[in-house]
Structure formats: structure tokens, C-alpha cells
Design an enzyme around this catalytic site. Structure first.
Site, PDB file in Angstrom:
ATOM      1  N   CYS A  82       0.828  -1.205   0.000  1.00 29.15           N
ATOM      2  CA  CYS A  82       0.000   0.000   0.000  1.00 29.15           C
ATOM      3  C   CYS A  82       0.869   1.264   0.000  1.00 29.15           C
ATOM      4  O   CYS A  82       1.479   1.591  -1.010  1.00 29.15           O
ATOM      5  CB  CYS A  82      -0.994  -0.034   1.157  1.00 29.15           C
ATOM      6  SG  CYS A  82      -2.368   1.151   0.978  1.00 29.15           S
ATOM      7  N   HIS A 185      -2.939  -5.227   1.350  1.00 33.27           N
ATOM      8  CA  HIS A 185      -2.291  -5.520   2.638  1.00 33.27           C
ATOM      9  C   HIS A 185      -2.268  -7.030   2.894  1.00 33.27           C
ATOM     10  O   HIS A 185      -3.145  -7.551   3.585  1.00 33.27           O
ATOM     11  CB  HIS A 185      -3.047  -4.836   3.776  1.00 33.27           C
ATOM     12  CG  HIS A 185      -2.995  -3.352   3.764  1.00 33.27           C
ATOM     13  ND1 HIS A 185      -2.034  -2.636   4.451  1.00 33.27           N
ATOM     14  CD2 HIS A 185      -3.785  -2.436   3.150  1.00 33.27           C
ATOM     15  CE1 HIS A 185      -2.230  -1.343   4.260  1.00 33.27           C
ATOM     16  NE2 HIS A 185      -3.283  -1.198   3.472  1.00 33.27           N
ATOM     17  N   GLU A 187      -0.511  -8.564   4.914  1.00 35.28           N
ATOM     18  CA  GLU A 187      -0.275  -8.800   6.337  1.00 35.28           C
ATOM     19  C   GLU A 187      -1.563  -8.837   7.148  1.00 35.28           C
ATOM     20  O   GLU A 187      -1.550  -9.218   8.327  1.00 35.28           O
ATOM     21  CB  GLU A 187       0.667  -7.733   6.909  1.00 35.28           C
ATOM     22  CG  GLU A 187       0.060  -6.361   7.132  1.00 35.28           C
ATOM     23  CD  GLU A 187      -0.061  -5.497   5.874  1.00 35.28           C
ATOM     24  OE1 GLU A 187      -0.447  -4.320   6.003  1.00 35.28           O
ATOM     25  OE2 GLU A 187       0.224  -6.006   4.771  1.00 35.28           O
TER      26      GLU A 187
END
Length: 206
Positions: A82, A185, A187
């Protein structure tokens, strides 16, 4: 380098703990990076999401901008998610005039391309170099790649997003050598495959 590479996570903003956890699961030893001197101790670096203009200012305030630019130019593997993708681009559209770029990727990125926070969305993506099915991607105030240079490999695109030209596939993941970036994202999901891809890039670059 041992089979467990040391990968730094830029610890100024964003989902730092989540990246650290994913890198550990992917077979790396993750350490926070806040100072220029800490760059010499890592085999690769993750730039997490956050607010790209704020992160740009913080890199300057902590005197990290130029050392990090130099390390990436010398071949330090880097992965940006991002806002990290925005920082790694050679040019950003719709950014602030004083926004700094790290220039690790020959791409032009449009900031907040998919809209505001309320326009966040999720999608399943076919992701080149990642096996075992689609990658579930979480997009939050996400950029997209407007233009990619000849040396940039497009790894994933998305189309059919509400409020966006549905006929155009937008580039949301790219790789150039040992530099990887996603507009989303990884994660924030349980899927470690994108982080494992980056850890493999770090090992190969050593």
C-alpha cells in the site's frame, strides 16, 4: 547469510507487528528499523502501509531517506504494501509536491486510486509466482500502478471494482528484480504466501 534471513520492517507507521509475524512464519527473522545505522544489519526491508506523505516526512526527519535510497539502489531487496508501494515508485500521482520517492520500482503509482477509506474492499486475485490458488487481498485507500516500465513484471491485477472503470484491469502487484510491491495488505490476512515470496527473493539476492 543463514537460511533465516534478517528482514527489517520500517517501524514508523502501519501494521508493523503484523508484518513481523508474517515474516517469522515465512522463515525470516524480522527486526524493526527506525535508524539509518540499523539498515546495515538487514538482508531485506519491508515498508508497511500507512499514510505515504507522513511516512515520507518521517523518513526525512529520522535521516533515513537518503541511506535507504542508497541501499535500495545497491540492491537491497524491498517489499512495500500500500503506502510502501507508493514510496518505492519512481513517481506518484495525486501526492503532495514535497513527497519523496525511494525509486526502487520503475512505476508510476496513483495515490488513493480506489477512493477513500469508505471505499475499501476485498478481492481474490490470481497472483503470478504464488501457487495454490488465488490470493485474498484487502484494499484500504489503495493505490494502483498507472504505468509500469519494461523491466517491471506485473504479478496481479483487479477489475470490476464498484465506482471504478469496470472494464479496465488495474495493476495491484509488481516485481522488479528483488523489489516487490502490492497495493493491498497481505499482512492483514492469514495467508503467508506473499511474504514467503519476498523471503525467497531475499535469499536469492544474498
Amino acid at each position: 547469510m543463514s537460511s533465516e534471513p534478517v528482514i527489517g520492517v520500517l517501524a514508523m507507521q502501519g501494521a508493523v507487528r503484523e508484518h513481523v509475524a508474517m515474516l517469522a512464519e515465512a522463515g525470516a527473522r524480522a527486526v524493526p528499523v527506525r535508524r539509518a545505522g540499523e539498515l546495515s544489519g538487514v538482508d531485506g526491508l519491508v515498508l508497511p502501509g500507512g499514510e505515504s506523505t507522513t511516512m515520507s516526512r518521517l523518513l526525512e526527519s529520522f535521516e533515513l531517506l537518503e541511506p535507504l535510497k542508497a541501499r535500495i539502489a545497491e540492491g537491497l531487496p524491498a517489499f512495500g504494501s500500500c503506502a510502501g508501494m507508493i514510496l518505492l515508485a519512481r513517481q506518484t500521482l495525486d501526492g503532495r509536491p514535497d513527497q519523496q520517492q525511494l525509486g526502487g520500482l520503475d512505476v508510476v503509482v496513483r495515490r488513493n486510486a480506489f477512493g477513500r477509506q469508505v471505499d475499501s474492499f476485498e478481492a481474490d486475485l490470481d497472483f503470478a509466482q504464488v501457487d495454490s490458488g488465488p490470493v485474498h487481498a484487502v484494499f484500504i485507500r489503495a493505490p494502483w500502478v498507472e504505468k509500469a516500465g519494461d523491466g517491471v513484471e506485473v504479478l496481479a491485477t483487479v477489475s470490476g471494482v464498484p465506482g471504478v472503470d469496470e472494464e479496465t484491469a488495474r495493476i495491484v502487484a509488481v516485481r522488479q528484480g528483488a523489489v516487490l510491491a502490492t497495493a493491498f495488505h497481505p499482512e492483514l490476512t492469514p495467508d503467508v504466501r506473499v511474504h514467503r515470496l519476498f523471503v525467497d527473493l531475499v535469499r536469492k539476492a544474498a
